[in-house]
Motif scaffolding. Structure first.
Motif, mmCIF file in Angstrom:
data_model
loop_
_atom_site.group_PDB
_atom_site.id
_atom_site.type_symbol
_atom_site.label_atom_id
_atom_site.label_comp_id
_atom_site.label_asym_id
_atom_site.label_seq_id
_atom_site.Cartn_x
_atom_site.Cartn_y
_atom_site.Cartn_z
ATOM 1 N N VAL A 9 0.856 -1.187 0.000
ATOM 2 C CA VAL A 9 0.000 0.000 0.000
ATOM 3 C C VAL A 9 0.886 1.229 0.000
ATOM 4 C CG1 VAL A 9 -1.706 1.322 1.303
ATOM 5 C CG2 VAL A 9 -1.858 -1.181 1.228
ATOM 6 N N ASP A 10 0.594 2.168 -0.889
ATOM 7 C CA ASP A 10 1.299 3.455 -0.900
ATOM 8 C C ASP A 10 0.306 4.533 -0.491
ATOM 9 O OD1 ASP A 10 2.735 5.741 -1.276
ATOM 10 O OD2 ASP A 10 3.321 5.319 -3.343
ATOM 11 N N ALA A 11 0.331 4.901 0.777
ATOM 12 C CA ALA A 11 -0.632 5.864 1.309
ATOM 13 C C ALA A 11 -0.421 7.261 0.765
ATOM 14 C CB ALA A 11 -0.560 5.884 2.831
ATOM 15 N N ALA A 12 0.723 7.510 0.131
ATOM 16 C CA ALA A 12 1.004 8.837 -0.408
ATOM 17 C C ALA A 12 0.525 8.999 -1.848
ATOM 18 C CB ALA A 12 2.506 9.118 -0.345
ATOM 19 N N HIS A 13 0.155 7.896 -2.489
ATOM 20 C CA HIS A 13 -0.202 7.960 -3.907
ATOM 21 C C HIS A 13 -1.698 7.747 -4.075
ATOM 22 C CE1 HIS A 13 -0.441 6.414 -8.140
ATOM 23 N NE2 HIS A 13 0.265 7.516 -8.309
ATOM 24 N N THR A 14 -2.429 8.818 -4.311
ATOM 25 C CA THR A 14 -3.877 8.716 -4.504
ATOM 26 C C THR A 14 -4.174 8.281 -5.937
ATOM 27 O OG1 THR A 14 -4.074 11.053 -5.108
ATOM 28 C CG2 THR A 14 -4.314 10.499 -2.781
ATOM 29 N N THR A 15 -5.241 7.500 -6.080
ATOM 30 C CA THR A 15 -5.610 6.974 -7.394
ATOM 31 C C THR A 15 -6.980 7.445 -7.855
ATOM 32 O OG1 THR A 15 -6.500 4.974 -6.366
ATOM 33 C CG2 THR A 15 -4.196 4.918 -7.061
ATOM 34 N N GLY A 16 -7.620 8.308 -7.073
ATOM 35 C CA GLY A 16 -8.930 8.823 -7.457
ATOM 36 C C GLY A 16 -9.930 8.705 -6.328
#
Length: 567
Positions: A9-16
Motif C-alpha cells: 500500500v502506498d498511502a502517499a499515492h492517490t488513485t482517485g
C-alpha cells in the motif's frame, strides 16, 4: 495457496475518488419497512458514517391488505369508486417513505407495480390461475388498460411527493420504472414497456423536473438472453425512437439500471452443491456496460439495482441447502470481492456503477434460516459487519497492489460451461482464492489510512490459512494507533456463536444476548501504537521509504480492516 501473499500500500499515492458505491439496499416487501424490526435495521444503516443509504422496495403501488408477506406488499395508494373515479390514499405510501427518511436514509423509488383498478383485465383470462386472488397472483404484472390513466396516476403521485417533500429533497432520490420487465414481473411486450416508460417519464418530470428516472431494471445480461434484447430495444428507443406519449423522438433517461446475480439456487431441498460465482456477476456487468456503450449511453450513471450472490432472497436452507452461505463469513467475503472488482472495473472503463444489495430481514423467521438478510431476529449476520467496515473507508483511494489478485482468465475457464441464456450449476471447485482489497486516505486531515483486505474463494468448502505480509509506505511520520477488525469464522460472526449455543430456533435470555454480542464488529488483535519514523516520508518515491510491515494470517473466507489513526 502455500506461499505468503504480499500486499503493498502506498498511502502517499492517490488513485482517485472512492464514492462509496455500496450505499444501496433493497427488498421485496415494502410493508416490512415500518415494522419494528425493519425500522431497527434501517436505523443501523442510517447511523453508519457514510449514510444515507438508498432503499429500494417492490409492490409500492399494489392493492392488498397492507400487511407484508414474503414476495408481496401493498399500499392501496389507488382505488376507484363504482363510477370509475379515482380515490387516492397515501397513508401507507407516505409511511414507507417517511420511515426511510426518518432512519437517516433516502428512497430509491420503484414505480410499480400496476394498481388493480388500472390493470388490463386480460390477466383474468389466464386459465392456469386457480387461486382466490388473481390480481395478487399475476394481475399486478400487467400493463395498464389505459396509458392515459396511468399518466394521470403518475402525475398525481409526483405532485403529492413534490408537495410533501419538496423538489430539492426529491432531487436527491432515485426513481426507477418497474422491476425485471424481461421476465414474469411484466406480462407486456418490450415495446409496451417502452410505452409505459414514455408516459411515466413525461408525467413524472412534468411535476418534478429534477427527479432522476431510470430503466429498464432487467435481469442479468448474457450474450443471448431476453434481458439483453430488452436493454438494446429500450436504449435504442430512448435514443431515437418514437415517443408514444409526446410523438417526439427519443425519451429522457437519467440513469440506467439492470440486475446481476452470481448464481441461481432454485427450490430443491436435496440440491447438490452449488455456489455463487464472483466472476459471473462481474461478467454480466461487463456485458451490460458493452451494450450501454454500443447504444450511446456510456456517460450515464449505472445502478445494478439488484447485485447479489444468487436470485431468491426469501428462500432459505429448508428450500435449498446451498443457501447456508448467507449465514456465514462466506457471504461477507463474496460481497467484498464482488464490490471491489466492480470498483476496479469502473476505474478501468471510466464509468460509474453502483451495486445494490437485495437483502433486508424477515419478521418472525427462525434464527439463521438462511434467507438473504442482514439480520435474523435482530441479530446481525457477518455481512452486516462488512458494511460497517465499508462505511469506515475514506473518500480517496490510494494504491494497493498484491500478488494474489483475481485472474479473469481463470474465471472465464470456470464459467465457460454456463449457458449464456441461463447459468447452470457451479460448484466453485478449482476456483482461485483471491486476496485483495481497497485502501483509502483521509485527504482533509491526513490523520487516517484504512486498508480493507478480503480473502475469498467461490468454493465454500475450501478452508485454508494464508500468511499475509502487508507493506505500508507513504505514511506521514509520527505516532499512530493501529486497529485491526476482522470478519471470519471466529470473529464478528454471530452464526458461529449460534452453533455453539445449540442452534436454537428462537433464542431468548442470556443465550440470545450471547449470540447478539457476537454479531458486532470485533477487533482481531488489541489496538496498538505504531511509530512511523521520519525517514518514512510522504514522498512519491516509495522505493526510498522504509515503510511499516504487518504480518498476520487470514482464512480462505475472511475480511480485515486495518486502520492507522494519527495520535
Amino acid at each position: 495457496m502455500t506461499a505468503t501473499c504480499h500486499i503493498t500500500v502506498d498511502a502517499a499515492h492517490t488513485t482517485g475518488a472512492l464514492d462509496h458505491a455500496w450505499r444501496y439496499i433493497g427488498y421485496d416487501e415494502c410493508n416490512y419497512t415500518y415494522t419494528p424490526e425493519g425500522k431497527e435495521l434501517l436505523a443501523k444503516f442510517g447511523a453508519l458514517p457514510d449514510a444515507p443509504y438508498y432503499v429500494r422496495t417492490h409492490f409500492m403501488f399494489c392493492n392488498g391488505s397492507c400487511h407484508g408477506t414474503q414476495k408481496f406488499g401493498s399500499s392501496n395508494i389507488y382505488r376507484e369508486n363504482a363510477d370509475g373515479n379515482a380515490i387516492y390514499d397515501f397513508t401507507y405510501y407516505d409511511l414507507i417513505l417517511d420511515t426511510i427518511l426518518a432512519t437517516g436514509n433516502k428512497p430509491f423509488v420503484e414505480l410499480g407495480f400496476m394498481p388493480e383498478p388500472l390493470v388490463d383485465p386480460k390477466y383474468k383470462e389466464q386459465p392456469e390461475l386457480g387461486g382466490v386472488n388473481r390480481y395478487r397472483e399475476v394481475g399486478w404484472t400487467y400493463p395498464p388498460a389505459d396509458y392515459a390513466k396511468w399518466h394521470d396516476f403518475i402525475g398525481t403521485v409526483a405532485r403529492h411527493l413534490a408537495d410533501r417533500y419538496g423538489s430539492a429533497e426529491i432531487a436527491t432520490w432515485y426513481f426507477e420504472l418497474w422491476n425485471e420487465p424481461d421476465i414474469f414481473y411484466w406480462h407486456g411486450t418490450d415495446d409496451e414497456y417502452c410505452m409505459l416508460f414514455d408516459y411515466t417519464e413525461h408525467a413524472l418530470h412534468e411535476a418534478l423536473p429534477s427527479a432522476r428516472l431510470s430503466g429498464p431494471a432487467c435481469t442479468g445480461i448474457f450474450l443471448h438472453n431476453g434481458s439483453r434484447t430488452l436493454m438494446k430495444t429500450f436504449l435504442a428507443h430512448c435514443r431515437d425512437g418514437h415517443n408514444f406519449c409526446t410523438n417526439n423522438t427519443g425519451t429522457r433517461l437519467d440513469f440506467i439500471t439492470f440486475h446481476a446475480k452470481g448464481s441461481w439456487l432454485p427450490g430443491n431441498d436435496t440440491a447438490a452443491k452449488s455456489v455463487p460465482s464472483v466472476g459471473s456477476l462481474v461478467h454480466q456487468t461487463e456485458l451490460a456496460l458493452d451494450v450501454i456503450k454500443e447504444e450511446g449511453f456510456a456517460d450515464r450513471e449505472v445502478v445494478i439495482s439488484e447485485a447479489d450472490p444468487d436470485g431468491w432472497a426469501a428462500g432459505g436452507i429448508a428450500d435449498n441447502p446451498n443457501m447456508r452461505f448467507r449465514n456465514t463469513e462466506y457471504y461477507a467475503s463474496y460481497v467484498a470481492a464482488t464490490y471491489t472488482r466492480l470498483h476496479e472495473l469502473c476505474v478501468s472503463r471510466g464509468v460509474t456503477v453502483r451495486p445494490l444489495a437485495w437483502a433486508f430481514m424477515f419478521p418472525q423467521e427462525e434464527c439463521f434460516s438462511g434467507t438473504r438478510t442482514f439480520s435474523t431476529q435482530g441479530i446481525d449476520k457477518p455481512v452486516m459487519n462488512l458494511f460497517r467496515m465499508f462505511a469506515q473507508l475514506d473518500d480517496t483511494a490510494v494504491t494497493l497492489n498484491g500478488d494474489a489478485e483475481a485472474d479473469p482468465s481463470i474465471d472465464r475457464a470456470l464459467i465457460a460451461d454456463f449457458d449464456e441464456a441461463a447459468p447452470t450449476r457451479y460448484t466453485g471447485e478449482g476456483a482461485q482464492t483471491v486476496i485483495a482489497g481497497l485502501a483509502t486516505r483521509d485527504t482533509e486531515t491526513n490523520d487516517a489510512v484504512h486498508i480493507l483486505l478480503y480473502s475469498h474463494c467461490d468454493d465454500i468448502d475450501l478452508h485454508e490459512t494464508h500468511d499475509i505480509d502487508v507493506q505500508i509506505n507513504g505514511l506521514q511520520p509520527g505516532r499512530y494507533q493501529l486497529t485491526h477488525q476482522r470478519i471470519d469464522h471466529d470473529y464478528s460472526n454471530a452464526h458461529t456463536r449460534w452453533l455453539i449455543e445449540g442452534s436454537p430456533k428462537y433464542p431468548t435470555g442470556d443465550q440470545y444476548e450471547a449470540i447478539k454480542q457476537a454479531s458486532t464488529l470485533h477487533d482481531f488483535v488489541p489496538a496498538q501504537a505504531i511509530v512511523v519514523p521520519s525517514s518514512n516520508t510522504a514522498s512519491t518515491d516509495t522505493s526510498a521509504q522504509s515503510g511499516i510491515t504487518l504480518q498476520f494470517a487470514m482464512p480462505t473466507h475472511a475480511v480485515s480492516l486495518l486502520t492507522f489513526t494519527r495520535l
